[in-house]
Design a protein around this motif. Structure first.
Motif, PDB file in Angstrom:
ATOM      1  N   LEU A 139      38.976  32.686  39.568  1.00  0.00           N
ATOM      2  CA  LEU A 139      39.014  33.323  40.978  1.00  0.00           C
ATOM      3  C   LEU A 139      39.500  34.016  42.019  1.00  0.00           C
ATOM      4  N   LEU A 140      41.028  33.085  41.768  1.00  0.00           N
ATOM      5  CA  LEU A 140      41.934  33.720  42.522  1.00  0.00           C
ATOM      6  C   LEU A 140      42.194  35.307  42.366  1.00  0.00           C
ATOM      7  N   ALA A 141      42.240  35.845  40.906  1.00  0.00           N
ATOM      8  CA  ALA A 141      42.130  37.811  40.639  1.00  0.00           C
ATOM      9  C   ALA A 141      41.511  38.470  41.477  1.00  0.00           C
ATOM     10  N   TYR A 142      40.546  37.394  41.212  1.00  0.00           N
ATOM     11  CA  TYR A 142      39.199  38.243  40.730  1.00  0.00           C
ATOM     12  C   TYR A 142      38.994  38.605  42.644  1.00  0.00           C
ATOM     13  N   GLY A 143      39.251  37.698  43.821  1.00  0.00           N
ATOM     14  CA  GLY A 143      39.698  37.684  44.942  1.00  0.00           C
ATOM     15  C   GLY A 143      39.988  38.587  45.420  1.00  0.00           C
ATOM     16  N   ILE A 169      30.298  19.007  41.818  1.00  0.00           N
ATOM     17  CA  ILE A 169      29.311  20.298  43.131  1.00  0.00           C
ATOM     18  C   ILE A 169      29.026  21.771  42.198  1.00  0.00           C
ATOM     19  N   GLU A 170      28.594  22.218  42.832  1.00  0.00           N
ATOM     20  CA  GLU A 170      28.285  23.795  43.020  1.00  0.00           C
ATOM     21  C   GLU A 170      28.885  24.246  43.949  1.00  0.00           C
ATOM     22  N   ALA A 171      29.729  25.093  44.182  1.00  0.00           N
ATOM     23  CA  ALA A 171      30.304  25.124  45.541  1.00  0.00           C
ATOM     24  C   ALA A 171      30.162  26.689  45.195  1.00  0.00           C
ATOM     25  N   GLY A 172      29.976  27.516  45.927  1.00  0.00           N
ATOM     26  CA  GLY A 172      29.944  28.435  46.413  1.00  0.00           C
ATOM     27  C   GLY A 172      30.592  29.304  47.358  1.00  0.00           C
ATOM     28  N   PHE A 173      31.197  30.989  46.774  1.00  0.00           N
ATOM     29  CA  PHE A 173      32.258  31.573  47.210  1.00  0.00           C
ATOM     30  C   PHE A 173      32.061  32.338  47.875  1.00  0.00           C
ATOM     31  N   LEU A 174      32.281  32.542  48.756  1.00  0.00           N
ATOM     32  CA  LEU A 174      32.172  34.148  49.256  1.00  0.00           C
ATOM     33  C   LEU A 174      33.297  34.633  49.539  1.00  0.00           C
ATOM     34  N   LEU A 175      33.221  35.905  48.467  1.00  0.00           N
ATOM     35  CA  LEU A 175      34.703  37.049  48.173  1.00  0.00           C
ATOM     36  C   LEU A 175      34.364  38.150  49.293  1.00  0.00           C
ATOM     37  N   PRO A 176      35.024  38.045  50.410  1.00  0.00           N
ATOM     38  CA  PRO A 176      34.606  39.576  51.272  1.00  0.00           C
ATOM     39  C   PRO A 176      36.542  39.921  50.865  1.00  0.00           C
ATOM     40  N   GLY A 213      40.326  40.646  52.047  1.00  0.00           N
ATOM     41  CA  GLY A 213      40.747  40.034  52.509  1.00  0.00           C
ATOM     42  C   GLY A 213      40.962  38.583  52.788  1.00  0.00           C
ATOM     43  N   SER A 214      39.310  37.630  52.106  1.00  0.00           N
ATOM     44  CA  SER A 214      39.414  36.885  51.874  1.00  0.00           C
ATOM     45  C   SER A 214      40.895  35.588  51.902  1.00  0.00           C
ATOM     46  N   SER A 215      41.162  34.453  52.341  1.00  0.00           N
ATOM     47  CA  SER A 215      42.030  33.346  51.962  1.00  0.00           C
ATOM     48  C   SER A 215      42.120  32.208  51.098  1.00  0.00           C
ATOM     49  N   MET A 216      42.323  32.227  50.095  1.00  0.00           N
ATOM     50  CA  MET A 216      42.417  30.520  49.593  1.00  0.00           C
ATOM     51  C   MET A 216      43.542  30.750  49.288  1.00  0.00           C
ATOM     52  N   MET A 217      43.583  29.649  48.322  1.00  0.00           N
ATOM     53  CA  MET A 217      44.696  28.767  48.026  1.00  0.00           C
ATOM     54  C   MET A 217      44.640  27.916  46.826  1.00  0.00           C
ATOM     55  N   THR A 218      45.513  27.843  45.665  1.00  0.00           N
ATOM     56  CA  THR A 218      45.071  27.810  44.624  1.00  0.00           C
ATOM     57  C   THR A 218      46.061  26.618  44.644  1.00  0.00           C
ATOM     58  N   GLU A 219      46.915  25.633  43.987  1.00  0.00           N
ATOM     59  CA  GLU A 219      47.446  24.941  43.332  1.00  0.00           C
ATOM     60  C   GLU A 219      47.587  23.831  42.661  1.00  0.00           C
ATOM     61  N   THR A 220      48.449  23.168  42.134  1.00  0.00           N
ATOM     62  CA  THR A 220      48.408  22.225  40.908  1.00  0.00           C
ATOM     63  C   THR A 220      47.907  21.109  41.078  1.00  0.00           C
ATOM     64  N   THR A 221      47.419  20.487  40.408  1.00  0.00           N
ATOM     65  CA  THR A 221      47.328  18.651  41.305  1.00  0.00           C
ATOM     66  C   THR A 221      47.801  17.853  39.079  1.00  0.00           C
ATOM     67  N   ASN A 222      47.412  16.333  39.856  1.00  0.00           N
ATOM     68  CA  ASN A 222      47.749  15.991  38.524  1.00  0.00           C
ATOM     69  C   ASN A 222      47.142  15.422  38.149  1.00  0.00           C
ATOM     70  N   SER A 223      45.197  15.294  38.071  1.00  0.00           N
ATOM     71  CA  SER A 223      44.069  14.968  37.766  1.00  0.00           C
ATOM     72  C   SER A 223      43.624  14.666  36.773  1.00  0.00           C
ATOM     73  N   ASP A 224      43.305  13.485  36.734  1.00  0.00           N
ATOM     74  CA  ASP A 224      43.288  13.369  34.593  1.00  0.00           C
ATOM     75  C   ASP A 224      41.725  13.571  34.699  1.00  0.00           C
ATOM     76  N   LEU A 225      41.084  14.342  35.691  1.00  0.00           N
ATOM     77  CA  LEU A 225      39.559  14.379  35.466  1.00  0.00           C
ATOM     78  C   LEU A 225      39.003  15.308  34.800  1.00  0.00           C
ATOM     79  N   PRO A 226      38.063  14.937  33.871  1.00  0.00           N
ATOM     80  CA  PRO A 226      37.948  16.416  33.041  1.00  0.00           C
ATOM     81  C   PRO A 226      37.227  17.668  34.057  1.00  0.00           C
ATOM     82  N   ALA A 227      37.747  19.203  33.282  1.00  0.00           N
ATOM     83  CA  ALA A 227      37.643  19.915  34.387  1.00  0.00           C
ATOM     84  C   ALA A 227      35.887  20.297  34.150  1.00  0.00           C
TER      85      ALA A 227
END
Length: 108
Positions: free
Chosen positions: A21-25, A49-56, A58-72
């Protein structure tokens, strides 16, 4: 799992979905284009949930690692779509990139 922070909201998705998603943006911004994508995600309440992302451009987004044990959540169809679109954008510009997103050290 990685947390995506976008437009004041944060959700969890699998590492690959977040990275692509970050690379596509970034690819859309480089080509002054935009798109919308939908990812299955986990919200702050722990619900899938289903999350919709509008990618115009120059949009700003951030990704960060987590220590979540939930299945992706499974986002394979959307990840495949975004990778295909990155390739099409790069082909239109005469660019070939083997890895559409940076290495672990962030230098790509």
């Amino acid at each position: 799992m990685k947390r995506i922070t976008f437009a004041g909201k944060s959700v969890l998705v699998g590492d690959e979905a977040a990275d692509v998603l970050l690379a596509y943006g970034a690819a859309l911004t480089r080509h002054d284009s935009g798109d919308t994508v939908h990812l299955k995600a986990i919200n702050a309440d722990g619900n899938v949930i289903e999350a919709g992302f509008l990618l115009p451009p120059g949009s700003s987004m951030m990704t960060e690692t987590t220590n979540s044990d939930l299945p992706a959540p499974d986002n394979e169809p959307t990840v495949a779509y975004m990778l295909e679109q990155i390739e099409l954008l790069n082909a239109a510009a005469g660019v070939h990139i083997d890895e559409p997103f940076p290495d672990e050290d962030g230098r790509g």
